[in-house]
Design an enzyme around this catalytic site. Structure first.
Site, PDB file in Angstrom:
ATOM      1  N   GLU B  70      -3.351  -1.510   3.557  1.00  0.00           N
ATOM      2  CA  GLU B  70      -1.981  -1.152   3.215  1.00  0.00           C
ATOM      3  C   GLU B  70      -0.955  -2.059   3.870  1.00  0.00           C
ATOM      4  O   GLU B  70       0.054  -2.421   3.269  1.00  0.00           O
ATOM      5  CB  GLU B  70      -1.697   0.310   3.597  1.00  0.00           C
ATOM      6  CG  GLU B  70      -2.385   1.335   2.710  1.00  0.00           C
ATOM      7  CD  GLU B  70      -3.861   1.505   3.028  1.00  0.00           C
ATOM      8  OE1 GLU B  70      -4.300   1.041   4.101  1.00  0.00           O
ATOM      9  OE2 GLU B  70      -4.592   2.114   2.220  1.00  0.00           O
ATOM     10  N   ILE B  97       1.328   6.110   4.857  1.00  0.00           N
ATOM     11  CA  ILE B  97       2.384   5.285   5.444  1.00  0.00           C
ATOM     12  C   ILE B  97       2.066   4.952   6.893  1.00  0.00           C
ATOM     13  O   ILE B  97       2.528   3.932   7.422  1.00  0.00           O
ATOM     14  CB  ILE B  97       3.748   5.981   5.331  1.00  0.00           C
ATOM     15  CG1 ILE B  97       4.872   5.037   5.756  1.00  0.00           C
ATOM     16  CG2 ILE B  97       3.800   7.259   6.175  1.00  0.00           C
ATOM     17  CD1 ILE B  97       5.019   3.814   4.899  1.00  0.00           C
ATOM     18  N   HIS B 139      -3.474  14.714   3.155  1.00  0.00           N
ATOM     19  CA  HIS B 139      -3.272  14.355   1.750  1.00  0.00           C
ATOM     20  C   HIS B 139      -2.304  15.305   1.051  1.00  0.00           C
ATOM     21  O   HIS B 139      -2.339  15.436  -0.173  1.00  0.00           O
ATOM     22  CB  HIS B 139      -4.602  14.373   0.988  1.00  0.00           C
ATOM     23  CG  HIS B 139      -5.461  13.167   1.216  1.00  0.00           C
ATOM     24  ND1 HIS B 139      -6.143  12.955   2.385  1.00  0.00           N
ATOM     25  CD2 HIS B 139      -5.750  12.105   0.431  1.00  0.00           C
ATOM     26  CE1 HIS B 139      -6.827  11.824   2.288  1.00  0.00           C
ATOM     27  NE2 HIS B 139      -6.603  11.292   1.121  1.00  0.00           N
TER      28      HIS B 139
HETATM   29  C1  LIG Z   1      -5.572   4.431   4.592  1.00  0.00           C
HETATM   30  C2  LIG Z   1      -6.141   4.943   3.341  1.00  0.00           C
HETATM   31  N1  LIG Z   1      -6.036   4.187   2.235  1.00  0.00           N
HETATM   32  C3  LIG Z   1      -6.541   4.607   1.066  1.00  0.00           C
HETATM   33  C4  LIG Z   1      -7.168   5.821   0.991  1.00  0.00           C
HETATM   34  C5  LIG Z   1      -7.724   6.330  -0.335  1.00  0.00           C
HETATM   35  N2  LIG Z   1      -9.173   6.229  -0.318  1.00  0.00           N
HETATM   36  C6  LIG Z   1      -9.948   7.262   0.051  1.00  0.00           C
HETATM   37  S1  LIG Z   1     -11.555   6.852   0.096  1.00  0.00           S
HETATM   38  C7  LIG Z   1     -11.223   5.277  -0.393  1.00  0.00           C
HETATM   39  C8  LIG Z   1     -12.328   4.305  -0.591  1.00  0.00           C
HETATM   40  C9  LIG Z   1     -13.074   4.065   0.656  1.00  0.00           C
HETATM   41  O1  LIG Z   1     -14.087   3.177   0.389  1.00  0.00           O
HETATM   42  P1  LIG Z   1     -15.276   2.963   1.411  1.00  0.00           P
HETATM   43  O2  LIG Z   1     -14.716   2.646   2.741  1.00  0.00           O
HETATM   44  O3  LIG Z   1     -16.192   1.973   0.813  1.00  0.00           O
HETATM   45  O4  LIG Z   1     -15.974   4.377   1.534  1.00  0.00           O
HETATM   46  P2  LIG Z   1     -16.797   5.168   0.429  1.00  0.00           P
HETATM   47  O5  LIG Z   1     -15.817   6.005  -0.316  1.00  0.00           O
HETATM   48  O6  LIG Z   1     -17.475   4.197  -0.431  1.00  0.00           O
HETATM   49  O7  LIG Z   1     -17.730   6.009   1.197  1.00  0.00           O
HETATM   50  C10 LIG Z   1      -9.868   5.090  -0.577  1.00  0.00           C
HETATM   51  C11 LIG Z   1      -9.239   3.835  -1.001  1.00  0.00           C
HETATM   52  C12 LIG Z   1      -7.247   6.588   2.159  1.00  0.00           C
HETATM   53  N3  LIG Z   1      -7.796   7.793   2.161  1.00  0.00           N
HETATM   54  N4  LIG Z   1      -6.743   6.119   3.317  1.00  0.00           N
END
Ligand SMILES: Cc1ncc(C[n+]2csc(CCOP(=O)(O)OP(=O)(O)O)c2C)c(N)n1
Ligand SMILES: Cc1ncc(C[n+]2csc(CCOP(=O)(O)OP(=O)(O)O)c2C)c(N)n1
Ligand SMILES: [Mg+2]
Ligand SMILES: [Mg+2]
Lengths: 321, 344, 321, 344
Positions: B70, B97, B139
């Protein structure tokens, strides 16, 4: 690359302007004449000028708290900068920004920055904008060894490769982040870190204009051709404390003196161009004198210039509100 | 006029502005989805709520998926804005944020000021906010007061599809950084929304209901609940003004004070945390600038000063709703105090 | 390492509990019985169990949004977890946290996390605490391929090396961060990235309990001995969508089915222990049946358990206020 | 009693608590200085303002310099707190919260709640705030309202050395995350400070001056200016109460309302941004809970809703000062409105 005589004069002059700018602020500051927090880049001139030598006005740079040199090297108005240092209405930022916020968007200078590492994302954005517009412009992000450990910088390395951005990260490693040695704070290997993110990485002697200029040229050419981001590790030294007022007792005795004697950027430049008979001592001295007079003129003038009117305080937070 | 959901209204605003102005582009996480992958759909996600779905087909180069970084990509949006583009960045949830505040608070918000007005930051950051999904404490937040506290930012909190479209178009054309909050519980709410482009000026509150007994100020999802409550109360003979500021910063003080001068009573209903909040701000403005109009103490109906709980039973007790709004209004009107307004 | 029979049973059982926990939540969720945002880790069991196999109760882990498996593997109360999933007063977090905030500090589980990458600094802190207390405890930070691009994680890599923390970063690479392939989002080389920060880095087959266990054992031993941080790249797959409700159309058709058929963690475990005649089919089937019944019992019970009382809403924000 | 500066008082509080409790440790950037280097001094900096100077000598293992990685080291402090330590982290300037807000807002603040009370986060984050140094817009902010907005955090803003020491000791012993704000312009201000340990409870405001004409609420540096103004006004026959909340969250509502009931007039003086601020909160509380005590509109004296300018001339016009405080009080007392208080 073969430099024209006028080019050599310009390069030396720009470095000399930076040095004189910083030296004079240092003395003015010791007299209590300069407001705010000041970080000087004396000693680091060759890196700023060597990198910016390869940039057009339409290329963007972002800088750091130690940003005077970059700002000057990018071609910003030195007179207005000095007025800004003295917090004048006629300053580059109309007295609103000061040393830590020198910026001139029109000149492709996105700003010094009070936040370590914050320039890297900004430069990614300028690089992205250049790509979206279909130009061959690039962006440079200058930052220090300390900043190499900030999330903003590390994320930017990755983002720049994922989006194949035309950006050069210039890590100006002066050995210290505030009072903390880079050897302590930067774990692992500096070049490998960038390489592991998929960037091309090179090291250069940040005291030597010619070395920096050549390395930057190679990397910037690649970036302009769409070949992606790179990191330039520019090794150099700062002459003054971290900020004006810092006695720098964390540095071993004699460290700065030794560098001044052996690796000073202006001295190295002179040695090279005098040695190669590209410019004469007299020609170089003439530049020195002219610059000393120029900067002195700015200071005299800045001291007398009026401060910003109080009403301006309320302006510029928004375009409209 | 066609009925459209907030999701559709926002999608339409984005498309219209991208067609109109080539400097508008979108950047965010999974706002396309499947980047570089081998799935069959070209834009399998279009954002976690499908808001940007379908845009990739028309503008494949101007909707950009980023790594989960971010600080870097929101900062890149700031940098692109300063250097002449008009990015619309999506921060998936406003709760995130915490990972990029610096680029918003210290860069985007301050850039224009710190260079003496010689820079512009025409940036929009779209963010989800709000509760009601048992999405728990990281969230479900409605952090707009935090942004509204920061000089240099504009803060928009639409409550319906018509406003969402018109305000987003205004936001994109605005030369200042605009934080645009979308309530995750309202995306499917429908409304009459013209197909063409139109813009709604900032700092113009909407009178969602008119009534002379009390002024209810509410934003986002709370507007919906306030309207429900007002309609219920109307049948009981209580006439409520429901004032939806639409933009929290700048705030339409004029309409607000005018309304208080008519009603003499103020109830502020907010989904955000209560302390140092927009609800406090509205009350403070009343206490400063409409003091003599007020006939009784101001009342704030907000969540308690705690994080947001997970369990649906707790969550629904946490947030104000129509019933509690109506209850507060009844209590205020029942209060013995004589109406003071004109007397002062 | 030679496992005792009872150990093999325990390892298999734990993996099976995770699988069943996730599968049953999936079906309950499809019926609309489960509130909130749910991310399931079915397919990733071997990694969670293989790593936690080497941990004591006094060691800490931090996890992610996809945290059920880690929580179970660390020894937290599965019954209370299921109650938490159903938002009950009897839940692990008294119904206040839910799937994304499963935690049990007393069991050394610092929490699932709704913020990608946020567990890494927390684990650095737990590792630092262990070092300051003079114990040989360590901390593990589980995170995904997508999280490897977050500033919080990248800074933590550097910090862990600078402070020589007893921490293992376990990068569970399931190929996707939400709908975005890791090949797109993670630039450069995964192991080299950690190595460039000075960490030891290893790759392992995250579907294979024995491979993970062995790799984790080596790295954890080093960390306990004060030899510093490491990264374990655990390659694996998730079976369900990113969150419950995601049809995962960004994945090529058949991708998941192929993995289930060829690389399923439970299947691989069975193949190995059956092949080596360490456990019989009957013994393994018995575990399956017991686990199915156990989880079912939790669900039946959780559905009937009372929700938290509304007054509890106002508690727990502070110890005192 | 010995005179000590705020700098000394804080240093002393840290040392005393480190001696008392082995789980207390310090972490931050350059709070020692020279880590691993070849300088002659063992702790050449002791923080950018020298506040932690000298501690390294006594506790070399419990004062830790980190790389410039706020998210990681502030987060590490949170993780250490949850796992049983009592870290006192230094965030050099509160302005840098943009680089680590997530660990404060979404982790430290919410941890206890999200696990149903089964965790404790005994963490202190010390931060510099405030203007007056021409340090411009990224090094002069007073962001405590932003933190006070977040449930789960406690927010302390001492105005003098005695309070700074007592409040910091309380903060370190507290089991919740405490944000401790130190005004960069007050470090050298001296006061009588006992050598031993003592603690000041949270949510107990200090009456810095007593007077029945008006209540002035002020925090941090503004307390000093408010006292100056009150002393000046006293000589003009105007009796001001100066109320220093000392802790912004929790806020001592009781003392505040009591004071309003006596004075009927409220002036809030704050150095922080005005919108959705602590100043707004104080005014809102008055409008809700002391409405009938108020005899005239509440007044807020704050900076304008702009970033902080660099030039000394602009900066001094930006922040409230004693003269403007006195001016505001005089205007309020001159206002024609009759005192309403008891009548209602
Ligand atoms: C700081 C932040 N950015 C974005 C998100 C939204 N989000 C939740 S899970 C995720 C993907 C995470 O990917 P990964 O680290 O590969 O874990 P996986 O879901 O594959 O276990 C995202 C972008 C979040 N929760 N927190
Ligand atoms: C986010 C953030 N953290 C900390 C600081 C305080 N600070 C200002 S400059 C500096 C050191 C930066 O070191 P380096 O990047 O090496 O740059 P140099 O000063 O050596 O040019 C620090 C820690 C800051 N301004 N911003
Ligand atoms: Mg440096
Ligand atoms: Mg993944």
């Amino acid at each position: 690359m073969a430099f024209k005589k006028s080019e050599l004069q310009r390069a030396y002059r720009t470095m000399r302007v930076i040095r004189e700018f910083e030296d004079r602020i240092h003395s003015e500051n010791s007299l209590g004449n300069v407001p705010g927090f000041i970080h000087l880049s004396a000693g680091q001139e060759a890196s700023a000028v060597g990198v910016c030598w390869n940039l057009n006005r339409e290329d963007y740079i972002s800088s750091t708290h130690r940003g005077h040199g970059h700002t000057i090297a990018k071609g910003c108005d030195v007179r207005a900068m000095m007025h800004e240092i003295f917090a004048r209405a006629s300053g580059l930022c109309n007295g609103k920004g000061g040393s830590m916020h020198m910026a001139d968007i029109g000149m492709g200078m996105l700003g010094a920055n009070g936040i370590v590492g914050a320039g890297a994302p900004l430069s990614c954005g300028a690089a992205l904008a250049a790509r979206l517009r279909g130009t061959d412009n690039i962006a440079v992000s200058f930052f220090g060894d300390g900043a190499y450990n900030e999330g903003a910088v590390l994320e930017s390395l990755n983002l720049s490769k994922v989006l194949n951005l035309p950006i050069i990260f210039v890590l100006e490693n002066n050995g210290y982040g505030e009072a903390t040695p880079a050897e302590y704070a930067v774990a692992g290997d500096i070049l490998k870190r960038a390489e592991a993110f998929g960037l091309v990485a090179e090291e250069t002697d940040g005291h030597d204009f010619f070395a920096v200029e050549a390395a930057a040229r190679r990397l910037i050419k690649r970036a302009r051709e769409g070949k992606g981001p790179a990191l330039l590790h520019s090794k150099l030294s700062r002459y003054y404390g971290h900020f004006e007022g810092d006695p720098a007792t964390y540095r071993p005795k004699g460290e700065v003196d030794a560098i001044k004697k052996e690796r000073d950027s202006l001295m190295l430049f002179r040695r090279r161009v005098e040695g190669d008979k590209l410019l004469t001592v007299a020609q170089l001295d003439e530049i020195d004198e002219a610059v000393i007079a120029e900067i002195d003129g700015y200071i005299v003038e800045a001291k007398q210039a009026p401060p910003p009117a109080v009403e301006t305080l309320y302006r510029d937070a928004y375009g409209s509100y | 006029m066609p009925q459209k959901s907030i999701r559709e209204a926002i999608n339409e605003a984005l498309l219209l502005e991208m067609r109109r102005d080539p400097s508008v582009f979108l950047i965010g996480e999974d706002i396309v989805g499947g980047a570089g992958g081998k799935g069959e759909e070209v834009d399998p996600w279009g954002g976690v709520m499908g808001v940007t779905k379908g845009i990739y087909g028309e503008f494949p180069d101007r909707i950009i998926d980023t790594p989960i970084s971010e600080m870097a990509y929101i900062g890149a949006a700031v940098g692109a804005a300063v250097s002449g583009m008009r990015p619309v960045a999506e921060l998936m949830f406003c709760d995130f944020i915490g990972c990029c505040l610096d680029q918003v608070m210290n860069q985007a918000a301050k850039l224009r000021y710190m260079v003496g007005g010689k820079a512009e930051v025409p940036l929009v950051i779209r963010m989800q906010m709000g509760g009601g999904f048992s999405a728990a404490c990281q969230h479900s937040q409605s952090l707009y007061p935090l942004f509204a506290h920061i000089p240099g930012l504009k803060v928009v909190v639409p409550s319906n599809a018509y406003d969402a479209k018109g305000l987003l178009i205004t936001a994109i054309r605005d030369n200042d950084p605009v934080m645009f909050f979308e309530h995750k519980g309202l995306y499917d709410d429908k409304d009459e929304v013209p197909d063409g482009d139109y813009s709604i000026p900032f700092a113009e509150a909407r009178f969602a209901r008119d009534g002379s007994d009390i002024t209810i100020v509410a934003t986002g999802r709370m507007v919906k609940f306030a309207i429900e409550a007002a309609d219920q109360l109307a049948s009981e003979g209580i006439a409520c003004t429901v004032l939806d500021p639409r933009t929290v910063s700048p705030f339409d003080e004029i309409s607000f004070i005018e309304s208080l001068e008519e009603t003499g009573r103020l109830l502020v209903v907010e989904e955000a945390y209560p302390f140092c909040s927009f609800a406090s701000e509205v009350a403070a403005i009343a206490a400063q600038k409409a003091f003599y109009a007020l006939s009784q103490p101001v009342r704030l109906l907000t969540p308690p000063h705690t994080p947001i709980p997970f369990a649906p039973e707790l969550e629904s007790a946490y947030f104000p709703d129509a019933e509690r709004i109506a209850g507060s209004v009844r209590e205020m009107l029942d209060a013995a105090a004589p109406k003071r307004g004109a007397a002062a």
